[in-house]
Design an enzyme around this catalytic site. Structure first.
Site, PDB file in Angstrom:
ATOM      1  N   ASP A 103       0.857  -1.189   0.000  1.00  0.00           N
ATOM      2  CA  ASP A 103       0.000   0.000   0.000  1.00  0.00           C
ATOM      3  C   ASP A 103       0.892   1.237   0.000  1.00  0.00           C
ATOM      4  O   ASP A 103       1.616   1.491   0.965  1.00  0.00           O
ATOM      5  CB  ASP A 103      -0.916  -0.007   1.219  1.00  0.00           C
ATOM      6  N   GLU A 147       4.881   5.084   3.649  1.00  0.00           N
ATOM      7  CA  GLU A 147       4.330   6.409   3.927  1.00  0.00           C
ATOM      8  C   GLU A 147       5.467   7.413   4.052  1.00  0.00           C
ATOM      9  O   GLU A 147       6.506   7.117   4.637  1.00  0.00           O
ATOM     10  CB  GLU A 147       3.504   6.366   5.214  1.00  0.00           C
ATOM     11  N   ASN A 194      10.181   7.790   0.524  1.00  0.00           N
ATOM     12  CA  ASN A 194       9.666   7.938  -0.829  1.00  0.00           C
ATOM     13  C   ASN A 194       9.581   6.547  -1.452  1.00  0.00           C
ATOM     14  O   ASN A 194      10.587   5.839  -1.543  1.00  0.00           O
ATOM     15  CB  ASN A 194      10.616   8.846  -1.628  1.00  0.00           C
ATOM     16  N   ASP A 207      -1.715  12.140  -2.763  1.00  0.00           N
ATOM     17  CA  ASP A 207      -1.704  13.600  -2.852  1.00  0.00           C
ATOM     18  C   ASP A 207      -1.838  14.006  -4.318  1.00  0.00           C
ATOM     19  O   ASP A 207      -1.059  13.573  -5.162  1.00  0.00           O
ATOM     20  CB  ASP A 207      -0.388  14.135  -2.280  1.00  0.00           C
ATOM     21  N   LYS A 259      -1.202  21.771  -8.821  1.00  0.00           N
ATOM     22  CA  LYS A 259      -0.498  22.657  -9.750  1.00  0.00           C
ATOM     23  C   LYS A 259       0.301  21.843 -10.765  1.00  0.00           C
ATOM     24  O   LYS A 259       0.992  20.899 -10.404  1.00  0.00           O
ATOM     25  CB  LYS A 259       0.428  23.594  -8.985  1.00  0.00           C
ATOM     26  N   ASP A 277     -10.559  10.933  -5.010  1.00  0.00           N
ATOM     27  CA  ASP A 277     -11.754  11.761  -5.141  1.00  0.00           C
ATOM     28  C   ASP A 277     -11.495  12.934  -6.078  1.00  0.00           C
ATOM     29  O   ASP A 277     -12.299  13.865  -6.142  1.00  0.00           O
ATOM     30  CB  ASP A 277     -12.216  12.264  -3.769  1.00  0.00           C
TER      31      ASP A 277
END
Length: 209
Positions: free
Chosen positions: A35, A60, A87, A113, A117, A149
């Site tokens: 994950d 994470e 990372n 995330d 931009k 989303d």
């Protein structure tokens, strides 16, 4: 609220390799679900309880979340879950993690995330070189799951995955995995918030060909 952390920061260039799987898991031979962007780790912990016949690693970029997640699994004596800080691209590019990469059976990218931009799109976790790295390691019929989303991000992730020519989109009715292991039906904290807010969720599955 999303907490932005720049994955390209030099702070993530030097990483500690994930320990050998036989040091992390009670049974290192089990199929491995990875994950990416696991946040607090609750999603993986819930998933691991639903099916103990898999191993789970969460990656994470926010170190505090990883420390807290590993403390949780230690206190609760989970035998098939591990969390790593850093990372994801750098971690999986590390040659010391080759046995981990070779063991991957499925991967989830849930609510990453979006980096809205355009100049920051290079910070998005799904990049052509990352998908290429994964495709070279993942066996035929291995799976990638994505959820977000943000429609634009979904379209970007899907295009990046399909343009690799190593994966094809899998219809939900063709998804055949034991019901006890089904990353689609287990909700992350972000997903619960999105559903409560009555926002739309975009999701898909891709299979290694």
């Amino acid at each position: 609220m999303r907490q932005h952390v720049n994955p390209l920061s030099k702070n993530f260039f030097e990483i500690d390799p994930i320990p050998p799987l036989n040091e992390v898991f009670e049974n290192p031979q089990l199929p491995l679900h990875l994950d990416i962007g696991c946040a607090s780790g609750d999603f993986l912990m819930e998933l691991s309880l639903k099916n103990k016949n898999w191993n789970y690693i969460g990656i994470e970029i926010r170190e505090k979340l990883v420390l807290n997640a590993n403390l949780k699994i230690k206190n609760r004596e989970y035998k098939n879950v591990y969390f790593s800080f850093g990372n994801a691209i750098n971690i999986l590019n590390n040659t010391n993690n080759k046995t981990l990469i070779d063991a991957i059976t499925s991967i989830s990218f849930y609510f990453p995330d979006p980096w809205f931009k355009k100049k920051h799109h290079k910070r998005r976790v799904i990049q052509p070189e990352f998908i290429n790295l994964l495709s070279n390691a993942m066996r035929t019929r291995s799976l990638i799951f994505i959820k977000t989303d943000v429609q634009e991000l979904f379209e970007y992730m899907e295009l990046t995955i399909l343009e690799s020519l190593k994966f094809k989109k899998l219809a939900y009715e063709d998804f055949r995995v034991n019901e006890s292991f089904n990353p689609i039906k287990t909700q992350t904290k972000r997903e619960k918030y999105v559903l409560l807010s009555q926002f739309e969720i975009y999701e898909s599955i891709y299979i290694r060909i």
